[in-house]
Scaffold this active site. Structure first.
Site, short mmCIF file in Angstrom:
data_model
loop_
_atom_site.label_atom_id
_atom_site.label_comp_id
_atom_site.label_asym_id
_atom_site.label_seq_id
_atom_site.Cartn_x
_atom_site.Cartn_y
_atom_site.Cartn_z
N GLY A 10 43.30 25.99 11.43
CA GLY A 10 42.49 27.14 11.85
C GLY A 10 43.05 28.41 11.24
O GLY A 10 42.98 29.49 11.83
N GLY A 13 41.03 31.93 10.69
CA GLY A 13 40.47 32.65 11.81
C GLY A 13 41.17 33.98 12.05
O GLY A 13 42.04 34.40 11.27
N GLN A 14 40.79 34.63 13.15
CA GLN A 14 41.32 35.97 13.44
C GLN A 14 42.85 35.97 13.52
O GLN A 14 43.52 36.82 12.94
CB GLN A 14 40.74 36.51 14.76
CG GLN A 14 41.06 37.97 14.99
CD GLN A 14 40.93 38.41 16.44
OE1 GLN A 14 40.52 37.65 17.32
NE2 GLN A 14 41.29 39.65 16.70
N ASP A 36 41.88 24.74 7.22
CA ASP A 36 40.72 25.14 8.02
C ASP A 36 39.52 24.32 7.57
O ASP A 36 39.57 23.65 6.53
CB ASP A 36 40.44 26.65 7.82
CG ASP A 36 39.69 27.28 8.99
OD1 ASP A 36 38.52 26.92 9.20
OD2 ASP A 36 40.28 28.11 9.70
N ARG A 38 36.75 26.08 7.07
CA ARG A 38 36.13 27.10 6.21
C ARG A 38 36.81 27.17 4.86
O ARG A 38 37.90 26.63 4.67
CB ARG A 38 36.33 28.48 6.83
CG ARG A 38 35.71 28.71 8.14
CD ARG A 38 35.67 30.22 8.36
NE ARG A 38 36.13 30.59 9.68
CZ ARG A 38 36.23 31.85 10.09
NH1 ARG A 38 35.95 32.84 9.28
NH2 ARG A 38 36.63 32.12 11.31
N ASP A 54 39.56 18.91 8.81
CA ASP A 54 38.83 18.91 10.07
C ASP A 54 39.77 18.31 11.11
O ASP A 54 40.07 17.12 11.05
CB ASP A 54 37.54 18.08 9.94
CG ASP A 54 36.76 18.06 11.24
OD1 ASP A 54 37.26 18.58 12.27
OD2 ASP A 54 35.64 17.51 11.23
N TYR A 144 35.43 27.34 28.25
CA TYR A 144 36.62 27.71 27.46
C TYR A 144 37.87 27.71 28.36
O TYR A 144 38.90 27.11 28.01
CB TYR A 144 36.37 29.09 26.86
CG TYR A 144 37.51 29.69 26.08
CD1 TYR A 144 37.95 29.13 24.88
CD2 TYR A 144 38.15 30.85 26.52
CE1 TYR A 144 38.98 29.71 24.16
CE2 TYR A 144 39.17 31.45 25.79
CZ TYR A 144 39.59 30.87 24.62
OH TYR A 144 40.61 31.45 23.90
N LYS A 148 41.13 25.25 28.23
CA LYS A 148 42.49 25.78 28.04
C LYS A 148 43.41 25.31 29.16
O LYS A 148 44.57 24.97 28.93
CB LYS A 148 42.47 27.31 27.97
CG LYS A 148 41.86 27.88 26.70
CD LYS A 148 42.68 27.51 25.47
CE LYS A 148 42.16 28.13 24.19
NZ LYS A 148 42.83 27.64 22.99
P1 NAD Z 1 38.84 32.03 15.40
O1 NAD Z 1 37.55 31.50 15.89
O2 NAD Z 1 38.86 33.35 14.73
O3 NAD Z 1 39.53 30.98 14.42
C1 NAD Z 1 39.49 29.60 14.64
C2 NAD Z 1 39.50 28.91 13.30
O4 NAD Z 1 39.45 27.50 13.53
C3 NAD Z 1 38.28 29.26 12.41
O5 NAD Z 1 38.71 29.72 11.15
C4 NAD Z 1 37.50 27.96 12.32
O6 NAD Z 1 36.87 27.77 11.07
C5 NAD Z 1 38.62 26.94 12.53
N1 NAD Z 1 38.09 25.65 13.01
C6 NAD Z 1 37.08 25.43 13.88
N2 NAD Z 1 36.85 24.12 14.01
C7 NAD Z 1 37.74 23.49 13.22
C8 NAD Z 1 38.00 22.13 12.92
N3 NAD Z 1 37.26 21.14 13.47
N4 NAD Z 1 38.98 21.84 12.06
C9 NAD Z 1 39.72 22.82 11.48
N5 NAD Z 1 39.52 24.12 11.70
C10 NAD Z 1 38.53 24.45 12.57
O7 NAD Z 1 39.84 32.02 16.66
P2 NAD Z 1 41.14 32.92 16.88
O8 NAD Z 1 40.70 34.15 17.58
O9 NAD Z 1 41.93 33.02 15.65
O10 NAD Z 1 41.89 32.03 17.97
C11 NAD Z 1 42.87 31.09 17.63
C12 NAD Z 1 43.38 30.45 18.90
O11 NAD Z 1 43.89 31.46 19.78
C13 NAD Z 1 42.31 29.70 19.70
O12 NAD Z 1 42.90 28.59 20.34
C14 NAD Z 1 41.91 30.70 20.77
O13 NAD Z 1 41.40 30.09 21.91
C15 NAD Z 1 43.24 31.39 21.04
N6 NAD Z 1 43.07 32.70 21.63
C16 NAD Z 1 42.52 33.73 20.91
C17 NAD Z 1 42.35 34.98 21.50
C18 NAD Z 1 41.75 36.13 20.75
O14 NAD Z 1 41.52 37.21 21.34
N7 NAD Z 1 41.47 36.00 19.45
C19 NAD Z 1 42.77 35.19 22.82
C20 NAD Z 1 43.29 34.11 23.54
C21 NAD Z 1 43.46 32.88 22.93
N1 SER Z 2 39.75 36.87 23.50
C1 SER Z 2 39.42 35.59 24.03
C2 SER Z 2 37.99 35.52 24.42
O1 SER Z 2 37.44 36.56 24.75
C3 SER Z 2 40.27 35.29 25.24
O2 SER Z 2 40.76 34.02 25.09
O3 SER Z 2 37.44 34.47 24.40
#
Ligand code: NAD
Ligand code: SER
Length: 312
Positions: A10, A13-14, A36, A38, A54, A144, A148
């Site tokens: 992943g 992602g962000q 990823d 993507r 994947d 979600y 978690k």
């Molecule tokens: P995101 O959606 O920006 O990135 C997730 C990435 O996973 C994407 O690039 C997507 O293409 C990839 N992905 C999806 N399905 C996939 C698969 N089957 N195989 C491989 N890659 C795959 O999410 P994020 O914000 O970067 O979050 C990352 C983690 O942190 C997640 O577990 C999320 O729940 C957790 N989290 C994020 C936040 C936040 O505010 N961003 C807050 C709390 C927890």
């Molecule tokens: N920033 C995340 C959401 O809003 C919290 O896990 O889903």
């Protein structure tokens, strides 16, 4: 340079983009494999290896772990809160099966460490709203949050039953400018900065006074690396650590932006994400992370606003 070979799943992602770049600085570009579904993110290009994976295809994932001599996995692939409510079975399936795939492979290949993030979304309407403690009533109402919370207990189980050193943080809403957010309820706090710079106005999908726990990405990346580098015997939480930096509402972030852009205007048009936000705590007690591995945040709202507006 440390002798580890890391796989980030992943990575586009962000969080993944910034975490991968930070890990490459510590461990060396070639020792951190980004992966990823993507295409490779532009910011990652030329900084280290990239493979298309994947995470749901366990056999292919296992082959890559062996082929690349992986010793640590950071699993970031997930469906976040707002997107999850649009397709609950898919969110449950991806969020839980991906973790089980990684934990199983970690057990079999005796990986040194695994990182998997949880979220403030584990908490529900019956959890305390203010300074929500590490251990409290946890009754999530989003798919979600349910995924978690289940994941946290799988981490705990694999640690105690099989000795898999899996570590986890309940991130608050994360704010950043380098890569786009993936469909969370806290994404308004990113959109608002972009619109403030471009249009000097923003319509919030959360009400004016909806306060939520938040964190700036540099703090989140540092926390993740500090937790992963902490001595195992210091860690008392094997589900997931509460983590905090700041809490604010749409009205308060708008006020912070107006200190730099006085003409900025905010209006409010709450949608289905309001109900999700209402179910979460307003602030988090992260005392255990501060005691166990010395967590200390750096960014408050105004410091983050200045940095976001400078860098977008
Ligand atoms: P995101 O959606 O920006 O990135 C997730 C990435 O996973 C994407 O690039 C997507 O293409 C990839 N992905 C999806 N399905 C996939 C698969 N089957 N195989 C491989 N890659 C795959 O999410 P994020 O914000 O970067 O979050 C990352 C983690 O942190 C997640 O577990 C999320 O729940 C957790 N989290 C994020 C936040 C936040 O505010 N961003 C807050 C709390 C927890
Ligand atoms: N920033 C995340 C959401 O809003 C919290 O896990 O889903």
């Amino acid at each position: 340079m440390k002798k580890e070979k890391i796989l980030v799943i992943g990575a586009c992602g962000q969080i993944g983009v910034e975490l991968t770049l930070a890990l490459r600085k510590i461990y060396g570009g070639s020792n951190v494999v980004a992966s990823d579904l993507r295409e490779e993110n532009d910011l990652l290009k030329g900084t280290g290896p990239y493979v298309s994976i994947d995470v749901m295809n366990k056999e292919m994932l296992h082959v890559q772990v062996i082929r690349q001599n992986i010793t640590q996995v950071y699993l970031l692939a997930a469906i976040l809160s707002a997107t999850g409510e649009k397709n609950p079975p898919l969110a449950w399936h991806l969020n839980t099966q991906s973790l089980l795939n990684v934990l199983d492979i970690a057990k079999e290949e005796k990986l040194s460490k695994v990182y998997w993030p949880s979220s403030i979304a584990v908490f529900g309407p019956t959890s305390p709203k203010e300074n929500c403690p590490q251990q409290t009533i946890i009754e999530p109402t989003t798919v979600y949050g349910i995924s978690k919370y289940a994941g946290e207990f799988w981490c705990n189980y694999f640690y105690h039953r099989y000795g898999v050193d899996v570590r986890s943080i309940r991130y608050p809403g994360l704010i950043s400018y380098k890569s786009a957010p993936g469909g969370g309820t806290t994404d308004y706090a990113i959109e608002i900065y972009h619109e403030a710079k471009e249009k000097k106005k923003y319509t919030s999908f959360l009400e004016a006074d909806t306060k939520l726990p938040m964190m700036y990405m540099p703090d989140a990346i540092r926390a993740t690396i500090e937790l992963m580098e902490a001595p195992a015997d210091k860690l008392t939480v094997r589900t997931s650590y509460n983590l905090a930096a700041m809490s604010f509402s749409p009205k308060e972030i708008a006020g912070s932006i107006q200190k730099s852009i006085p003409e900025f205007q905010i209006t409010y048009k709450p949608d289905y994400r309001q109900q999700i936000a209402n179910s979460w705590p307003q602030s988090i007690d992260d005392a255990q992370a501060r005691v166990d591995w010395g967590w200390k945040h750096e960014y408050d709202l105004d410091k983050m606003t200045q940095d976001m507006l400078q860098n977008i």
